[in-house]
Design an enzyme around this catalytic site. Sequence first.
Site, mmCIF file in Angstrom:
data_model
loop_
_atom_site.group_PDB
_atom_site.id
_atom_site.type_symbol
_atom_site.label_atom_id
_atom_site.label_comp_id
_atom_site.label_asym_id
_atom_site.label_seq_id
_atom_site.Cartn_x
_atom_site.Cartn_y
_atom_site.Cartn_z
ATOM 1 N N THR A 1 46.184 4.764 76.979
ATOM 2 C CA THR A 1 46.986 5.962 76.748
ATOM 3 C C THR A 1 46.666 6.856 77.936
ATOM 4 O O THR A 1 45.525 6.853 78.431
ATOM 5 C CB THR A 1 46.645 6.677 75.418
ATOM 6 O OG1 THR A 1 45.294 7.120 75.468
ATOM 7 C CG2 THR A 1 46.826 5.752 74.222
ATOM 8 N N HIS A 2 47.647 7.572 78.442
ATOM 9 C CA HIS A 2 47.490 8.345 79.696
ATOM 10 C C HIS A 2 47.070 7.430 80.844
ATOM 11 O O HIS A 2 46.419 7.878 81.788
ATOM 12 C CB HIS A 2 46.460 9.473 79.546
ATOM 13 C CG HIS A 2 46.637 10.297 78.318
ATOM 14 N ND1 HIS A 2 47.311 11.499 78.315
ATOM 15 C CD2 HIS A 2 46.250 10.078 77.032
ATOM 16 C CE1 HIS A 2 47.321 11.985 77.079
ATOM 17 N NE2 HIS A 2 46.692 11.142 76.281
ATOM 18 N N LYS B 1 52.578 -10.915 101.459
ATOM 19 C CA LYS B 1 53.184 -10.233 100.317
ATOM 20 C C LYS B 1 53.941 -11.161 99.363
ATOM 21 O O LYS B 1 54.621 -12.085 99.778
ATOM 22 C CB LYS B 1 54.158 -9.145 100.795
ATOM 23 C CG LYS B 1 53.521 -7.987 101.505
ATOM 24 C CD LYS B 1 52.558 -7.188 100.625
ATOM 25 C CE LYS B 1 53.264 -6.412 99.533
ATOM 26 N NZ LYS B 1 54.105 -5.335 100.082
ATOM 27 N N ASN C 1 56.300 -9.924 96.287
ATOM 28 C CA ASN C 1 56.743 -8.682 95.657
ATOM 29 C C ASN C 1 57.531 -8.920 94.365
ATOM 30 O O ASN C 1 58.335 -9.841 94.294
ATOM 31 C CB ASN C 1 57.620 -7.889 96.633
ATOM 32 C CG ASN C 1 56.833 -7.424 97.841
ATOM 33 O OD1 ASN C 1 55.639 -7.168 97.753
ATOM 34 N ND2 ASN C 1 57.500 -7.336 98.977
ATOM 35 N N GLU D 1 61.297 -4.639 89.768
ATOM 36 C CA GLU D 1 61.594 -3.329 90.374
ATOM 37 C C GLU D 1 63.076 -2.984 90.234
ATOM 38 O O GLU D 1 63.443 -1.837 89.983
ATOM 39 C CB GLU D 1 61.184 -3.327 91.847
ATOM 40 C CG GLU D 1 59.674 -3.363 92.035
ATOM 41 C CD GLU D 1 59.287 -3.657 93.480
ATOM 42 O OE1 GLU D 1 58.925 -2.711 94.182
ATOM 43 O OE2 GLU D 1 59.355 -4.823 93.891
#
Length: 457
Positions: free
Chosen positions: A155-156, A283, A285, A290
Amino acid sequence: MHKPWEGRFREKTEEFVEEFTQSVSFDSRLAEEDIIQNLAHIKTLLKAGILTEQEALLLEKHLLDILQDIKEGRFAFRKELEDVHMNIEAELIKRVGEIGGKLHTGRSRNDQVATDERLYIKKAIKECVSLLKNLRRELIRLAENSVDIIVPAYTHLQRAQPIRLSHYFLAYREMFLSDEQRLMNAYRLVDASPLGSGAVAGVDFPIDRFFTAQELGFRSLVRNSIYATADRDYVLDTLYACAVIGMHLSRLSEDLILWSTQEFGFVELPDRLCTGSSIMPQKKNPDVLELIRGKAGRLYGNLMSLLTLLKGLPTAYNRDLQEDKEPLFDSLDTIKACIKAMSLVLEGLSVRADRTTPPFGDFMSATDLANYLVMKGIPFREAHRVVGNLVAYVISQGKSLADLSIKELKDFSPLFEEDVFELLDPRIVADRRKTYGGTSKQEILRQIEIAKREEGL
Ligand code: ARG
């Protein structure tokens, strides 16, 4: 090419205006619905004695031919005929001659377009519902495979309490189930026929609207002819339902993106669903996730754009309403693609249990340590303070709760006994949450059974 409404005009339409006002470049997607509607309308006109049996048969036959041509890509839509409705009508007249001109009796494009749109939305919602069902199945499969995997719940975005990973997947299964209900709420309101409302005031031919509604498979009809032609609230409901699905997909994407970082390393995405960098050779990705996250933006935008479009319109039909279609088509296309993409990601997702499991003595046991003291009779607020002090002490010593001796614990509260140490095991902490909907193993297994039953698995 003659326009159906040209009688009143003494000048040819400016070419730019034809381009500016046309909608056929996008509403040709309603062609099939338009023809289905035309066929029902012909039956209604026949019943009302406006068409003869012979005329009806002729129009029907040619409309079906036109539909075939459209489906096979042989139909050339013309912008100077404005929209899908006038294109199909003009083609019919071209094929059957003057009689074709009887088709539009007792109808306006205002009730026509609303009818096509509602038919289209009904079909699209059914598709979305079935894609969502598929997505939920993937989540249930993942939940079944991860019952014994413990992960931190954040949480947070701070470690909160240990949970079973299944619990997390079941949470999203639940969200996508609510999403189906939201879509079906929209469906129930969309499922009413506006046909027979005319331009605004109703129709002066003796047509039977209930008959038409039934022919088109609508559950009921939109009772008021002004409401039927003026409003697009049913499009808003659809766009809202899509926006909420997009929001849920976006949050799930965000978690998986974060979890697939080297820092978390909780999950691994399959290579086939990732892309590389043109400059950094190392990389991998998570572009699919996204883009799902990114597309939520346009789903919100489409909803906002239609809300804005509608707010100041004088009652009833205004041409502004033509602008409802692109957001509608875009949201339906977008959400279908996003649900499919997420299903693919979940199908290929692997979980790294070695990375997820919190260590013995993780601070996530703190709530349970406080509750331990509560069970020995002290008020929760006091127990909370005692354990808070304990945590601060352990941090200042650069230790973990696992390093504490019973003597150190007793310095904070004499109520601590040897049996407190088992609460430092995240698995035990998780299993103590036996309430309905909680994270204990027995409850998670029960929830999975319910989910499977509900999905017919
Ligand atoms: N293409 C129009 C639309 O989408 C059809 C209705 C046009 N009605 C009219 N009276 N101009 O709204």
